[in-house]
Design an enzyme around this catalytic site. Structure first.
Site, short mmCIF file in Angstrom:
data_model
loop_
_atom_site.label_atom_id
_atom_site.label_comp_id
_atom_site.label_asym_id
_atom_site.label_seq_id
_atom_site.Cartn_x
_atom_site.Cartn_y
_atom_site.Cartn_z
N CYS A 2 56.77 48.85 41.43
CA CYS A 2 58.15 48.92 41.92
C CYS A 2 58.49 47.64 42.68
CB CYS A 2 58.40 50.11 42.83
SG CYS A 2 58.10 51.69 42.06
N ARG A 27 57.09 43.86 38.43
CA ARG A 27 56.39 44.87 39.23
C ARG A 27 56.59 46.27 38.68
NH1 ARG A 27 55.05 42.51 44.26
NH2 ARG A 27 54.41 44.54 44.99
N TRP A 75 58.43 51.65 38.60
CA TRP A 75 57.31 52.05 37.75
C TRP A 75 57.06 53.51 38.12
CZ3 TRP A 75 52.35 54.00 38.08
CH2 TRP A 75 51.53 53.84 36.95
N ASN A 101 58.73 52.36 47.30
CA ASN A 101 57.58 51.97 46.49
C ASN A 101 56.38 52.70 47.08
OD1 ASN A 101 55.55 50.68 45.06
ND2 ASN A 101 55.63 48.81 46.28
N GLY A 102 55.60 53.38 46.25
CA GLY A 102 54.43 54.08 46.76
C GLY A 102 54.48 55.55 46.39
N GLU A 485 37.18 40.42 29.08
CA GLU A 485 38.52 39.93 29.42
C GLU A 485 39.35 39.70 28.15
OE1 GLU A 485 40.24 39.92 31.94
OE2 GLU A 485 41.78 38.40 31.67
N LYS A 489 42.87 41.67 27.37
CA LYS A 489 44.14 41.00 27.08
C LYS A 489 44.74 41.55 25.78
CE LYS A 489 44.92 39.47 30.19
NZ LYS A 489 44.21 39.29 31.40
N GLU A 492 46.15 45.17 26.32
CA GLU A 492 47.37 45.32 27.11
C GLU A 492 48.57 44.64 26.47
OE1 GLU A 492 47.24 43.59 31.09
OE2 GLU A 492 45.83 42.09 30.42
N HIS A 508 22.34 48.81 20.02
CA HIS A 508 22.08 50.10 20.66
C HIS A 508 23.23 51.06 20.43
CE1 HIS A 508 18.53 48.37 22.44
NE2 HIS A 508 19.27 47.31 22.74
N LYS A 611 52.73 44.84 37.32
CA LYS A 611 51.87 43.75 37.77
C LYS A 611 51.04 44.12 38.98
CE LYS A 611 50.74 39.33 37.80
NZ LYS A 611 49.80 38.99 36.72
C1 F6R Z 1 45.23 42.39 33.50
C2 F6R Z 1 45.68 42.46 34.87
C3 F6R Z 1 45.14 43.53 35.72
C4 F6R Z 1 44.91 43.02 37.15
C5 F6R Z 1 44.48 44.17 38.06
C6 F6R Z 1 44.17 43.71 39.46
O1 F6R Z 1 45.79 41.32 32.82
O2 F6R Z 1 46.49 41.68 35.29
O3 F6R Z 1 43.98 44.07 35.19
O4 F6R Z 1 43.93 42.03 37.11
O5 F6R Z 1 45.50 45.13 38.10
O6 F6R Z 1 45.28 43.11 40.05
P1 F6R Z 1 45.12 42.21 41.33
O7 F6R Z 1 44.36 41.00 40.95
O8 F6R Z 1 46.52 41.90 41.75
O9 F6R Z 1 44.39 43.03 42.35
#
Ligand code: F6R
Length: 616
Positions: A2, A27, A75, A101-102, A485, A489, A492, A508, A611
């Site tokens: 949010c 966000r 969100w 937010n929360g 990683e 990517k 998502e 395994h 985010k």
């Molecule tokens: C993936 C991504 C998330 C963040 C995770 C932690 O691309 O961005 O997996 O890495 O939500 O976020 P931060 O680093 O803000 O604690």
């Protein structure tokens, strides 16, 4: 999660608030709304879907010329993303509008209390409860919105940022925070409240960090901050050191493309100023005395998602350099398993946003057990660094695309600096050894640049493979978290099934997944010195290929051993193994970005994500 914006000043509030929401849309983006406060009038508009839907609705209506307003991009947690559930929520008398937010954890009992008083709730949200409570409290405190907010906050459990306006006194915007982010922007005859500084950086760089459990009143004439009991509170002013253009696309089609391209600079900035004239590491922001660092007998990294992968990479390096055992743990799991941490444990909390609730809760738990906490963070003034014993900032600049890219590389660099610093302080490495590694690190921005120059081939491969139902990623040693990683990517952004595996684990179980034509991306370590690691992964490539996989091999230039087994090769410049993630990750980011683009997805704002994950 949010985005929140509040404004009071001399400009048209609607324009300021919508511009702020545009910058905060990353966000959360499943609905959005605004409220404008004028004497005796509250005007609201809210819409499900992206901010563009709200903007269209606003354009079709006739908003009043207010200079006080609030806005929200959501969100969803409680209640689906509908017009009705979008914020702001308004008190029964129509005077107070609130955004949130929360999560208000005791909202069910508060809802029942309101229902018993005959108040009909129009939405399924927890937020609406707060709107009614503040609305009811207001007459009992002579219309003092801040006092009404304090009284209500004292009754709420959970994590929340609340921002409210009242049409009876439209000269003030009131905010409150517990655990969720809220910063104040202070301009000339105007003030802002926002989830992060990106919302107001166009207007002012002067900001104020708020602490836990504080209520803030912003007026044209200034800012007042108290705790939830109304006692004046200490605040920390700071200046935002990047300008508005840093949060713009700057000619790129996507924020993600821009952020991928910014990685050489982000890495260089994170290294800058941390090495003194004698070549010794100086981490001024690590305020834990060397005597205590020498006593550390265990390091625990806590983080989520991409930041967790950076922590996994760091584990290999820090253990190797310091000989201190390092555990890397998902923050969301950490405090629920009775972990063994104490005064001789150093907890490293890695977070781009500095607001991730799981990471915050994990580090708070560790501190309660007596551990020292060092934050690696990209956001000055965020909760995680503020509550840590020490902080090492990554200088990636604002990361707007939801999928993390430049933050990942800088998190690895910062964690490496911590590892080298510990090795220096504890005497595990001689000065020239540390210097040698720092020299190698200093070369990585140029190497990342070289990778960026050659990624067109990666784009072609991605477009060719865009219809694959599933992609596997494998690696060994630090290549293993890089594989994780790469898979994250792809999940998502391209919404594809993707898995990362330690290459040695394939036999395994996971090798059973491989069928004809399945793409398998292999991260190959440096062949330098004909390392065993390298030879083992060359065997792994042959094993998957023998079972029909289509291999995409990320290998060091000149590594001829992989050529016979690669359907596609992505060359990266030579790097010592521990530094290879800084170059090998980049093609995987491009691969996912291009695949998502080929599938027509919204790369910067993938579905269901936000985010900054400020709820557990
Ligand atoms: C993936 C991504 C998330 C963040 C995770 C932690 O691309 O961005 O997996 O890495 O939500 O976020 P931060 O680093 O803000 O604690």
């Amino acid at each position: 999660m949010c985005g929140i914006v509040g404004y009071v000043g001399h400009r048209p509030a609607l324009d300021v608030v919508i511009a702020g929401l545009r910058r905060l849309e990353y966000r959360g983006y499943d609905s959005a709304g605004v409220a404008l406060a004028l004497p005796g009038e509250l005007w609201t508009e809210k819409r499900a879907g992206k901010l563009a839907n709200l903007e269209a609705a606003v354009a079709d209506s006739d908003p009043p010329p207010a200079t006080t307003g609030i806005g929200h991009t959501r969100w969803a947690t409680h209640g689906g993303p509908t017009d009705q559930n979008a914020h702001p929520h308004v008190s029964s008398d129509g005077a107070v509008a609130i955004i949130h937010n929360g999560i208000i954890e005791n909202f069910a009992e508060l809802r029942e209390e309101l229902a018993a008083l005959g108040i009909h709730l129009r939405s399924e949200t927890d937020t609406e409860v707060a709107a009614h409570l503040v609305g009811r409290e207001l007459p009992r405190c002579d219309g003092d919105l801040a006092e009404a907010m304090r009284r209500v906050c004292r009754r709420l459990n959970g994590a929340f940022t609340l921002v409210a306006v009242d049409s009876a006194r439209p000269d003030v915007v009131v905010g409150a925070r517990r655990n969720s982010p809220l910063v104040v922007g202070v301009g000339e005859g105007e003030a802002f409240l926002a989830s992060d500084v990106a919302a107001f950086i166009e207007f002012t760089r002067d900001a104020i960090e708020l602490g836990q459990d504080q209520v803030v009143e912003v007026r044209r004439s200034g800012v007042t901050v108290t705790d939830f009991d109304g006692q004046p509170a200490d605040v920390r002013p700071f200046t935002v050191d990047w300008d508005a253009s840093a949060a713009e696309k700057g000619g790129y089609d996507l924020f993600m493309l821009k952020e991928i391209a910014e990685q050489p600079k982000a890495v260089a900035d994170t290294l800058r100023g941390r090495i003194d004239r004698d070549g010794r590491l100086r981490l001024d922001d690590v305020r834990i005395p060397p005597s205590e660092l020498r006593e550390i007998d265990k390091i625990v990294v806590v983080a989520c998602g991409t930041a967790y992968h950076a922590g996994m990479v760091a584990k290999y390096a820090i253990e190797h350099w310091t000989r201190v055992p390092v555990e890397c743990e998902l923050a969301s799991e950490f405090r629920y398993r009775d972990p063994i941490v104490g005064p001789r444990t150093l907890v490293i909390a890695i977070s781009q946003s500095g607001e991730t609730m799981d990471t915050l809760m994990a580090m708070r738990y560790a501190r309660e057990q007596g551990a020292r906490v060092l934050a690696i963070c990209n956001t000055v003034g965020a909760t995680i660094p503020r509550e840590s014993d020490a902080v090492l900032y990554t200088y990636a600049g604002p990361e707007i695309a939801v999928a993390s890219t430049k933050a990942f590389l800088t998190q690895i660099v910062a964690a490496y600096l911590v590892g080298l610093y510990l090795a220096q302080v504890r005497g595990n490495k001689f000065g020239d050894e540390v210097r040698h590694i720092l020299d190698d690190l200093a070369e990585t921005p140029a190497k990342v640049d070289l990778v960026l120059d050659t990624v067109e081939g990666v784009r072609e491969i991605a477009r060719e493979l865009a219809d694959s139902p599933s992609v596997l990623f494998i690696g060994r040693h630090v290549g293993y978290p890089v594989a994780l990683e790469g898979a994250l990517k792809l999940k998502e952004l391209a919404y594809m099934h993707a898995e990362g595996f330690a290459a040695g684990e394939l036999k395994h179980g996971p090798i059973a997944l491989i069928e004809d034509g399945m793409p398998v991306v292999v991260v190959v370590p440096s062949p330098e010195g004909r390392s065993v690691l390298h030879d083992k992964i060359v065997s792994n490539i042959q094993e998957v290929r023998a079972r029909g996989a289509r291999t995409i091999v990320v290998a060091e230039e000149g590594d001829e051993a992989v050529i016979p087994y690669a359907d596609h090769i992505v060359w990266v410049p030579p790097c010592p193994t521990l530094l290879q993630p800084l170059v090998a990750t980049v093609p995987l980011q491009v691969f996912a970005c291009e695949m998502a683009t080929a599938k027509g997805h919204d790369v910067d704002q993938p579905r269901n994500l936000a985010k900054s994950v400020t709820v557990e």
